[in-house]
Design a protein around this motif. Structure first.
Motif, PDB file in Angstrom:
ATOM      1  N   SER A  37       3.287  -1.767   4.004  1.00 48.88           N
ATOM      2  CA  SER A  37       1.971  -1.554   4.593  1.00 48.88           C
ATOM      3  C   SER A  37       2.161  -1.056   6.019  1.00 48.88           C
ATOM      4  O   SER A  37       3.136  -1.380   6.693  1.00 48.88           O
ATOM      5  CB  SER A  37       1.156  -2.838   4.588  1.00 48.88           C
ATOM      6  OG  SER A  37       1.778  -3.813   5.379  1.00 48.88           O
ATOM      7  N   PHE A  65       0.490  -0.690   9.816  1.00 43.44           N
ATOM      8  CA  PHE A  65      -0.482  -1.225  10.756  1.00 43.44           C
ATOM      9  C   PHE A  65      -0.452  -0.356  11.999  1.00 43.44           C
ATOM     10  O   PHE A  65       0.598  -0.206  12.625  1.00 43.44           O
ATOM     11  CB  PHE A  65      -0.136  -2.678  11.096  1.00 43.44           C
ATOM     12  CG  PHE A  65      -0.935  -3.239  12.219  1.00 43.44           C
ATOM     13  CD1 PHE A  65      -2.273  -3.506  12.053  1.00 43.44           C
ATOM     14  CD2 PHE A  65      -0.358  -3.508  13.432  1.00 43.44           C
ATOM     15  CE1 PHE A  65      -3.021  -4.020  13.089  1.00 43.44           C
ATOM     16  CE2 PHE A  65      -1.085  -4.027  14.472  1.00 43.44           C
ATOM     17  CZ  PHE A  65      -2.425  -4.287  14.303  1.00 43.44           C
ATOM     18  N   GLY A 124      -3.389  -7.640  13.256  1.00 42.64           N
ATOM     19  CA  GLY A 124      -2.357  -7.117  12.374  1.00 42.64           C
ATOM     20  C   GLY A 124      -1.025  -7.759  12.676  1.00 42.64           C
ATOM     21  O   GLY A 124      -0.642  -7.889  13.842  1.00 42.64           O
TER      22      GLY A 124
END
Length: 59
Positions: A4, A6, A42
Protein backbone atom coordinates in the motif's frame (compact mmCIF):
# COMPACT_ATOMS: atom_id res chain seq x y z
CA UNK A 1 2.15 -9.87 -1.06
CA UNK A 2 0.09 -6.65 -0.86
CA UNK A 3 1.70 -3.24 -0.93
CA UNK A 4 0.00 0.00 0.00
CA UNK A 5 1.14 3.53 -0.71
CA UNK A 6 0.70 6.37 1.74
CA UNK A 7 1.29 9.90 0.46
CA UNK A 8 0.86 13.14 2.34
CA UNK A 9 2.25 16.59 1.70
CA UNK A 10 4.76 17.47 4.45
CA UNK A 11 3.07 20.86 4.87
CA UNK A 12 -0.13 19.03 5.90
CA UNK A 13 1.49 16.85 8.61
CA UNK A 14 0.19 17.85 12.03
CA UNK A 15 2.08 15.36 14.22
CA UNK A 16 4.29 12.28 14.20
CA UNK A 17 3.69 9.40 16.61
CA UNK A 18 6.34 6.76 17.34
CA UNK A 19 5.38 3.54 19.11
CA UNK A 20 8.30 1.58 20.54
CA UNK A 21 8.65 -1.66 22.41
CA UNK A 22 11.43 -2.32 24.90
CA UNK A 23 13.58 -3.88 22.21
CA UNK A 24 12.73 -0.95 19.93
CA UNK A 25 14.05 1.47 22.52
CA UNK A 26 17.29 -0.47 22.81
CA UNK A 27 17.69 -0.73 19.02
CA UNK A 28 16.37 2.83 18.46
CA UNK A 29 13.57 1.86 16.08
CA UNK A 30 9.79 2.04 16.15
CA UNK A 31 6.53 2.16 14.20
CA UNK A 32 5.83 5.68 12.98
CA UNK A 33 2.42 7.19 12.19
CA UNK A 34 1.86 10.56 10.51
CA UNK A 35 -1.30 12.48 11.38
CA UNK A 36 -2.38 15.08 8.86
CA UNK A 37 -4.66 18.08 8.89
CA UNK A 38 -7.90 16.93 7.27
CA UNK A 39 -6.23 13.87 5.73
CA UNK A 40 -6.39 11.34 8.56
CA UNK A 41 -3.48 9.21 9.66
CA UNK A 42 -1.12 6.89 7.84
CA UNK A 43 1.27 4.31 9.24
CA UNK A 44 4.75 4.54 7.80
CA UNK A 45 6.10 1.37 9.39
CA UNK A 46 9.16 0.38 11.35
CA UNK A 47 11.92 2.94 10.92
CA UNK A 48 14.78 4.65 12.73
CA UNK A 49 13.16 7.87 14.04
CA UNK A 50 16.40 9.87 14.36
CA UNK A 51 17.45 9.10 10.80
CA UNK A 52 13.97 9.93 9.51
CA UNK A 53 13.90 13.24 11.43
CA UNK A 54 17.31 14.27 10.05
CA UNK A 55 16.09 13.68 6.49
CA UNK A 56 12.91 15.68 7.07
CA UNK A 57 14.62 18.66 8.74
CA UNK A 58 17.36 18.76 6.07
CA UNK A 59 14.82 19.57 3.38
Amino acid sequence: MIFSIFAMNLDKVESWDVDRSRSGRILNCGDMTARGVGEGAGRIGTILPRVFRSHITAR
